[in-house]
Design a protein around this motif. Structure first.
Motif, PDB file in Angstrom:
ATOM      1  N   CYS A   1       0.823  -1.212   0.000  1.00 23.47           N
ATOM      2  CA  CYS A   1       0.000   0.000   0.000  1.00 23.47           C
ATOM      3  C   CYS A   1       0.854   1.259   0.000  1.00 23.47           C
ATOM      4  O   CYS A   1       0.520   2.246  -0.657  1.00 23.47           O
ATOM      5  N   THR A   2       1.973   1.219   0.727  1.00 26.13           N
ATOM      6  CA  THR A   2       2.875   2.369   0.743  1.00 26.13           C
ATOM      7  C   THR A   2       3.495   2.589  -0.631  1.00 26.13           C
ATOM      8  O   THR A   2       3.610   3.725  -1.096  1.00 26.13           O
TER       9      THR A   2
ATOM     10  N   ALA B   1       1.060   6.317  -7.162  1.00 26.32           N
ATOM     11  CA  ALA B   1      -0.212   6.928  -7.588  1.00 26.32           C
ATOM     12  C   ALA B   1      -0.962   7.431  -6.357  1.00 26.32           C
ATOM     13  O   ALA B   1      -1.886   6.759  -5.879  1.00 26.32           O
ATOM     14  N   PRO B   2      -0.592   8.597  -5.824  1.00 22.38           N
ATOM     15  CA  PRO B   2      -1.223   9.076  -4.594  1.00 22.38           C
ATOM     16  C   PRO B   2      -2.712   9.363  -4.739  1.00 22.38           C
ATOM     17  O   PRO B   2      -3.473   9.157  -3.793  1.00 22.38           O
ATOM     18  N   SER B   3      -3.143   9.788  -5.879  1.00 19.19           N
ATOM     19  CA  SER B   3      -4.563  10.110  -6.050  1.00 19.19           C
ATOM     20  C   SER B   3      -5.432   8.856  -5.983  1.00 19.19           C
ATOM     21  O   SER B   3      -6.593   8.924  -5.581  1.00 19.19           O
ATOM     22  N   LEU B   4      -4.874   7.727  -6.354  1.00 24.95           N
ATOM     23  CA  LEU B   4      -5.619   6.467  -6.316  1.00 24.95           C
ATOM     24  C   LEU B   4      -5.931   6.050  -4.882  1.00 24.95           C
ATOM     25  O   LEU B   4      -7.017   5.567  -4.595  1.00 24.95           O
ATOM     26  N   VAL B   5      -5.002   6.270  -3.977  1.00 22.02           N
ATOM     27  CA  VAL B   5      -5.171   5.847  -2.588  1.00 22.02           C
ATOM     28  C   VAL B   5      -5.864   6.918  -1.757  1.00 22.02           C
ATOM     29  O   VAL B   5      -6.698   6.613  -0.905  1.00 22.02           O
ATOM     30  N   ASP B   6      -5.566   8.180  -2.010  1.00 23.00           N
ATOM     31  CA  ASP B   6      -6.066   9.266  -1.167  1.00 23.00           C
ATOM     32  C   ASP B   6      -7.553   9.542  -1.325  1.00 23.00           C
ATOM     33  O   ASP B   6      -8.160  10.126  -0.446  1.00 23.00           O
ATOM     34  N   ARG B   7      -8.146   9.132  -2.413  1.00 22.22           N
ATOM     35  CA  ARG B   7      -9.559   9.441  -2.601  1.00 22.22           C
ATOM     36  C   ARG B   7     -10.478   8.506  -1.815  1.00 22.22           C
ATOM     37  O   ARG B   7     -11.649   8.787  -1.635  1.00 22.22           O
ATOM     38  N   ASN B   8      -9.959   7.390  -1.331  1.00 24.56           N
ATOM     39  CA  ASN B   8     -10.750   6.416  -0.582  1.00 24.56           C
ATOM     40  C   ASN B   8     -10.249   6.357   0.861  1.00 24.56           C
ATOM     41  O   ASN B   8      -9.427   5.524   1.211  1.00 24.56           O
TER      42      ASN B   8
ATOM     43  N   GLY C   1     -10.583   2.234   2.766  1.00 27.26           N
ATOM     44  CA  GLY C   1      -9.890   3.042   3.763  1.00 27.26           C
ATOM     45  C   GLY C   1      -8.787   2.269   4.456  1.00 27.26           C
ATOM     46  O   GLY C   1      -7.832   2.867   4.962  1.00 27.26           O
ATOM     47  N   LEU C   2      -8.888   0.940   4.481  1.00 25.18           N
ATOM     48  CA  LEU C   2      -7.813   0.123   5.052  1.00 25.18           C
ATOM     49  C   LEU C   2      -6.529   0.262   4.240  1.00 25.18           C
ATOM     50  O   LEU C   2      -5.437   0.232   4.799  1.00 25.18           O
ATOM     51  N   ILE C   3      -6.673   0.425   2.939  1.00 28.15           N
ATOM     52  CA  ILE C   3      -5.495   0.626   2.090  1.00 28.15           C
ATOM     53  C   ILE C   3      -4.834   1.948   2.428  1.00 28.15           C
ATOM     54  O   ILE C   3      -3.612   2.049   2.546  1.00 28.15           O
ATOM     55  N   TRP C   4      -5.652   2.994   2.616  1.00 32.17           N
ATOM     56  CA  TRP C   4      -5.123   4.306   2.978  1.00 32.17           C
ATOM     57  C   TRP C   4      -4.438   4.256   4.341  1.00 32.17           C
ATOM     58  O   TRP C   4      -3.354   4.814   4.527  1.00 32.17           O
ATOM     59  N   LYS C   5      -5.057   3.562   5.303  1.00 36.05           N
ATOM     60  CA  LYS C   5      -4.478   3.454   6.644  1.00 36.05           C
ATOM     61  C   LYS C   5      -3.176   2.662   6.622  1.00 36.05           C
ATOM     62  O   LYS C   5      -2.219   3.014   7.313  1.00 36.05           O
TER      63      LYS C   5
END
Length: 71
Positions: A21-22, A28-35, A41-45
């Motif tokens: 995930c890191t 691709a920060p926009s892919l992770v940050d939008r959720n 949200g677990l991916i973002w966390k």
């Protein structure tokens, strides 16, 4: 045996999830940050944990690699 019942495998899966995930967030920060909520949200966390605790995560990856090679 699944990774849920084997503690070492569970730790390995969690470490791989954090590292993956890191990496995805760095590419691709926009892919992770939008959720940031829900299941995605677990991916973002996990990406945040990997960013903020990167020395500890890398040390855990090294220890896990050594333990897997010796067992």
């Amino acid at each position: 045996m699944s990774a849920i019942f084997n503690f070492q495998s569970l730790l390995l899966v969690i470490l791989l999830l954090i590292c993956t995930c890191t990496y995805v967030r760095s590419q691709a920060p926009s892919l992770v940050d939008r959720n940031k909520t829900g299941v995605f949200g677990l991916i973002w966390k996990a990406a945040r944990i990997g960013e903020r605790l990167s020395p500890y995560v890398s040390l855990a990856c090294i220890i896990m690699g050594v333990s897997l090679m010796t067992s």
